[in-house]
Design a protein around this motif. Structure first.
Motif, PDB file in Angstrom:
ATOM      1  N   PRO A   1       0.846  -1.206   0.000  1.00 48.56           N
ATOM      2  CA  PRO A   1       0.000   0.000   0.000  1.00 48.56           C
ATOM      3  C   PRO A   1       0.877   1.249   0.000  1.00 48.56           C
ATOM      4  O   PRO A   1       1.778   1.369   0.821  1.00 48.56           O
ATOM      5  CB  PRO A   1      -0.799  -0.111   1.302  1.00 48.56           C
ATOM      6  N   LEU A   2       0.620   2.147  -0.921  1.00 49.70           N
ATOM      7  CA  LEU A   2       1.433   3.367  -1.006  1.00 49.70           C
ATOM      8  C   LEU A   2       0.559   4.564  -0.660  1.00 49.70           C
ATOM      9  O   LEU A   2      -0.625   4.572  -0.952  1.00 49.70           O
ATOM     10  CB  LEU A   2       1.964   3.537  -2.429  1.00 49.70           C
ATOM     11  N   SER A   3       1.139   5.567  -0.047  1.00 52.78           N
ATOM     12  CA  SER A   3       0.383   6.800   0.120  1.00 52.78           C
ATOM     13  C   SER A   3       1.334   7.975  -0.032  1.00 52.78           C
ATOM     14  O   SER A   3       2.545   7.811  -0.021  1.00 52.78           O
ATOM     15  CB  SER A   3      -0.327   6.834   1.474  1.00 52.78           C
TER      16      SER A   3
ATOM     17  N   SER B   1     -10.941  17.582  -0.898  1.00 52.99           N
ATOM     18  CA  SER B   1     -12.341  17.797  -1.243  1.00 52.99           C
ATOM     19  C   SER B   1     -12.906  16.569  -1.929  1.00 52.99           C
ATOM     20  O   SER B   1     -12.308  16.002  -2.832  1.00 52.99           O
ATOM     21  CB  SER B   1     -12.456  19.027  -2.146  1.00 52.99           C
ATOM     22  N   LEU B   2     -14.080  16.173  -1.460  1.00 50.09           N
ATOM     23  CA  LEU B   2     -14.744  15.004  -2.040  1.00 50.09           C
ATOM     24  C   LEU B   2     -15.054  15.224  -3.515  1.00 50.09           C
ATOM     25  O   LEU B   2     -14.805  14.366  -4.357  1.00 50.09           O
ATOM     26  CB  LEU B   2     -16.035  14.716  -1.262  1.00 50.09           C
TER      27      LEU B   2
ATOM     28  N   LYS C   1     -12.160  14.799  -5.608  1.00 48.95           N
ATOM     29  CA  LYS C   1     -11.695  13.411  -5.649  1.00 48.95           C
ATOM     30  C   LYS C   1     -12.537  12.547  -6.576  1.00 48.95           C
ATOM     31  O   LYS C   1     -12.044  11.602  -7.174  1.00 48.95           O
ATOM     32  CB  LYS C   1     -11.722  12.810  -4.233  1.00 48.95           C
ATOM     33  N   ILE C   2     -13.824  12.856  -6.659  1.00 46.41           N
ATOM     34  CA  ILE C   2     -14.724  12.006  -7.447  1.00 46.41           C
ATOM     35  C   ILE C   2     -14.218  11.845  -8.881  1.00 46.41           C
ATOM     36  O   ILE C   2     -14.236  10.754  -9.437  1.00 46.41           O
ATOM     37  CB  ILE C   2     -16.167  12.563  -7.413  1.00 46.41           C
ATOM     38  N   ASN C   3     -13.755  12.945  -9.457  1.00 46.99           N
ATOM     39  CA  ASN C   3     -13.299  12.847 -10.844  1.00 46.99           C
ATOM     40  C   ASN C   3     -11.785  12.936 -10.992  1.00 46.99           C
ATOM     41  O   ASN C   3     -11.263  13.251 -12.049  1.00 46.99           O
ATOM     42  CB  ASN C   3     -13.987  13.920 -11.692  1.00 46.99           C
TER      43      ASN C   3
ATOM     44  N   ARG D   1      -9.497  10.754 -11.177  1.00 49.63           N
ATOM     45  CA  ARG D   1      -8.842   9.838 -12.105  1.00 49.63           C
ATOM     46  C   ARG D   1      -8.694  10.454 -13.503  1.00 49.63           C
ATOM     47  O   ARG D   1      -7.714  10.216 -14.200  1.00 49.63           O
ATOM     48  CB  ARG D   1      -9.633   8.524 -12.159  1.00 49.63           C
TER      49      ARG D   1
END
Lengths: 424, 264
Positions: B32-34, B192-193, B196-198, B200
């Motif tokens: 797992p990377l962060s 911010s959500l 984050k949603i878009n 990708r």
């Protein structure tokens, strides 16, 4: 900035992801919001998933879900500091009725299934609030400053249902409704060693429940489940009892590991994980007044869909089934104010039937008989019976000696047996 | 203006660290990377400059595809877009080969960059080499441990504080330039959500097919650093002795025991 989806699922656990998978497969635009780093990363359970209802609701799992070991051996042990009495049940021919696997791997699998069906899963997001319109209908969620809207919201936030509390749907959790569990995962370098010690062949699983000593004779119990090359060893204590504990809850799993009887079974295994979580124990008594509201459905642990009946503990099959039913209700409803069919579906499913059957289980399971008197009595009885001394070597004589040594009357034993038959 | 932030999807947990026994390098795949936490300071710094002077912030990273979630969280903070240089050929790189790839990625995809901003160091390697090396590859000036910057025309004035000397320093450099941001000096903003949603959609992946770098200069092959040897820290078996009871007494007993073991 705003954004609109057909369905928002709060919580990427078995309930939320099962719903997301079914809805995304049916063409709904689904957003799953998860607080953890990835689906499953904040979940804890003992270790076992029952297959029967999964076959009905999510048969896909047979194809490629991770199932470390199918349970072949069931053990229930009454434990004291100096002896252990065990009942073991084993089928001669291996069956595939329940399996032990890490919940993280199972949820991770379900997450991939949902994502490949088109559900959008966003992790490391804390949902702060369920949003309602002026008529009280649920229309979206808020996270920090951001609001996201959807026609349907599925609350699968888990046992600690802060969103439902904030929405005024349920009161704050009462200690009687939940227990706290702490567990260790102990890994064996060579899984053959684990199998030999526990009497298992390759790929066979063991599910083991303990009563008595692991919880300091307080309501709750210990458990041991076998993963592929490790065991999950842990203790669950009713929250009403934790104040009476001498050992802090977080040390209970380690305490169980160091019991001489357990220590030799796990000797040499290394501590791989340590985790703890709340778990529902009161089943249906924890349920919100309704499971469906305009625009909102409640599934999984948040709805109290976990059956805790002492030895039988089922959560994942309930969670998955409730998620699937929530998805069906949304598909059939066609509009957010026609979701009461979800309540109907639950009532005619095994979920409410099974939970209702154990409505009074905590009457037996929160008293002191099952966890204090019973383990001590049975172990004393066994010792008296199996030890040859200067008295008649009969069961009756051993029982008489045992009861004489304790302060428990035969009447109390019989009454509690009847309770157990009535409620468990 | 284009602010390029160098970022690393780091191995965050000591328990997740595994070393390849053959090469002696850190295994990143299947781990797992962060986001390297000090990079969040760099990102915040870049976002502040963008908010003040306009333009965009572009995060650039070299990692296996498992590094994508780290970039998503930076986009959640406000980074405009991200470029992930990812190729099997890049695996096993030391800081030199890594900074080569990063510099070439900047040259190819953000040739008109204004300022390159790096975190002070990584939490899983702590070399603090990459910033300086990227600047060397790009042939631009650099200053480390910056906590504040102002842009005037084609020059940047930066400030840094040197703890040991107790000195606050000012530098002025021609742009483009590179700075590293002193860790803990910024207050990284929340994720911010909605962003984050878009997220990708704002991440571009570039393999060596696109970058076209000499295979001898990247990855393990392009790394002059080699692990000559290593001594593993051996973990002595724990004795699992519990000193229970009255704290004063049990501490005494513990101290006695440690003395007996020759540890005190």
């Amino acid at each position: 900035m705003s954004s609109k989806f057909d369905v928002i699922v709060v919580g990427a656990g078995p309930a939320g992801l099962a719903a997301a998978y079914k809805l995304a497969s049916a063409g709904f635009k689904v957003l799953v919001l998860e607080r953890g780093r990835e689906p499953g990363s904040k979940q804890v359970y003992g270790g076992r998933i029952y297959a029967y209802w999964l076959d009905k609701y999510l048969p896909e799992f047979r194809k490629d879900a991770p199932t470390d070991r199918w349970v072949r051996k069931e053990r229930v042990s009454l434990m004291t500091d100096e002896s252990v009495t065990t009942i073991e049940f084993e089928v001669v021919k291996p069956e595939k009725t329940s399996f032990v696997t890490s919940l993280y791997s199972f949820t991770s699998w379900l997450g991939k299934l949902a994502a490949s069906a088109g559900a959008k899963i966003v992790t490391e997001v804390v949902v702060d609030e369920l949003l309602r319109d002026e008529k009280g209908r649920f229309i979206g969620v808020r996270s920090g400053q951001d609001k996201v809207y959807a026609d349907y919201i599925i609350d699968a936030e888990g046992v600690n249902r802060l969103l439902l509390e904030r929405a005024g749907i349920v009161p704050r959790l009462k200690p009687e409704l939940v227990a706290v569990g702490a567990k260790e995962v102990l890994k064996f370098d060579n899984r053959k060693i684990m199998e030999d010690r526990l009497g298992l062949s390759e790929d066979e699983g063991l599910a083991w429940a303990f009563a008595g000593w692991p919880t300091e004779y307080l309501p709750g119990g210990g458990f041991l489940y076998t993963y592929r090359d490790s065991v999950a060893l842990g203790v669950v204590v009713y929250l009403t009892a934790w104040r009476q504990l001498v050992t802090p809850v977080y040390d209970l799993a380690e305490r169980l590991r160091t019991h001489p009887y357990i220590a030799r079974l796990v000797a040499g295994a290394s501590l791989q994980e340590y985790s703890a979580h709340l778990t529902p124990v009161a089943g249906i008594s924890m349920a919100p007044p309704r499971f469906s509201y305009d625009g909102l459905l409640i599934a999984g642990d948040a709805a109290g869909f976990l059956m805790h009946a002492g030895v039988l503990i089922r959560g994942v099959d309930f969670a998955v089934a409730s998620g699937v039913l929530a998805a069906e209700a949304i598909k059939e409803a066609g509009r957010p104010d026609a979701l009461s069919r979800y309540d109907d579906k639950l009532k005619s499913s095994f979920i409410i039937r099974d939970l209702a059957a154990f409505r009074n289980a905590d009457k037996v399971l929160s008293g002191q008989f099952a966890f204090n008197d019973l383990p001590k009595l049975v172990n004393a009885l066994m010792r008296n019976y199996f030890t040859i001394e200067d008295r008649p070597p009969t069961i009756a004589s051993a029982l008489k000696t045992t009861l004489g040594e304790s302060n428990v009357s035969l009447t109390k034993v019989l009454i509690n047996m009847m309770y157990a038959l009535a409620y468990l | 203006m284009k602010f390029v932030v160098l970022t690393k999807a780091a191995v965050p947990l000591s328990s997740a660290i595994r070393i390849d026994p053959k090469t002696g390098t850190l295994i990143r795949e299947g781990v797992p990377l962060s986001v390297n936490q000090w990079d969040r300071d760099a990102v915040e710094f870049a976002l502040k400059l963008r908010d003040k002077y306009g333009g965009e912030v572009i995060a650039i990273s070299m990692a296996p595809p498992s590094g994508i979630p780290a970039l998503e969280s930076l986009i959640g903070m406000g980074v405009d877009r991200a470029i992930l240089a990812t190729d099997r050929a890049f695996a096993g790189a030391d800081t030199w080969a890594t900074s080569f790839v990063l510099a070439k990625t900047i040259e190819k995809y953000v040739p008109d960059y204004t300022l390159v901003i790096a975190g002070e160091e990584t939490i899983d390697s702590t070399t603090a080499h990459v910033g300086a090396q990227v600047a060397s590859h790009l042939n631009i000036p650099y200053v480390y441990y910056v906590y504040d910057a102002e842009i005037h025309g084609n020059k940047v004035r930066v400030r840094r504080f040197l703890e040991d000397e107790g000195v606050d320093e000012f530098y002025e450099m021609d742009l483009p330039a590179l700075i590293s941001v002193a860790k803990g000096t910024q207050m990284p903003r929340e994720i911010s959500l909605l962003r984050k949603i878009n997220a990708r959609d704002r991440i571009m992946q570039a393999t060596n097919k696109e970058l076209g770098l000499d295979p001898e200069c990247v990855g393990l092959k392009g790394s002059p650093t080699f692990v000559a040897g290593q001594t593993g820290a051996t973990f002595p078996p724990r004795k699992r002795k519990i000193f229970a009871g009255d704290p004063r007494e049990s501490v005494k007993a513990l101290v006695e025991e440690l003395k007996k073991e020759g540890l005190l």
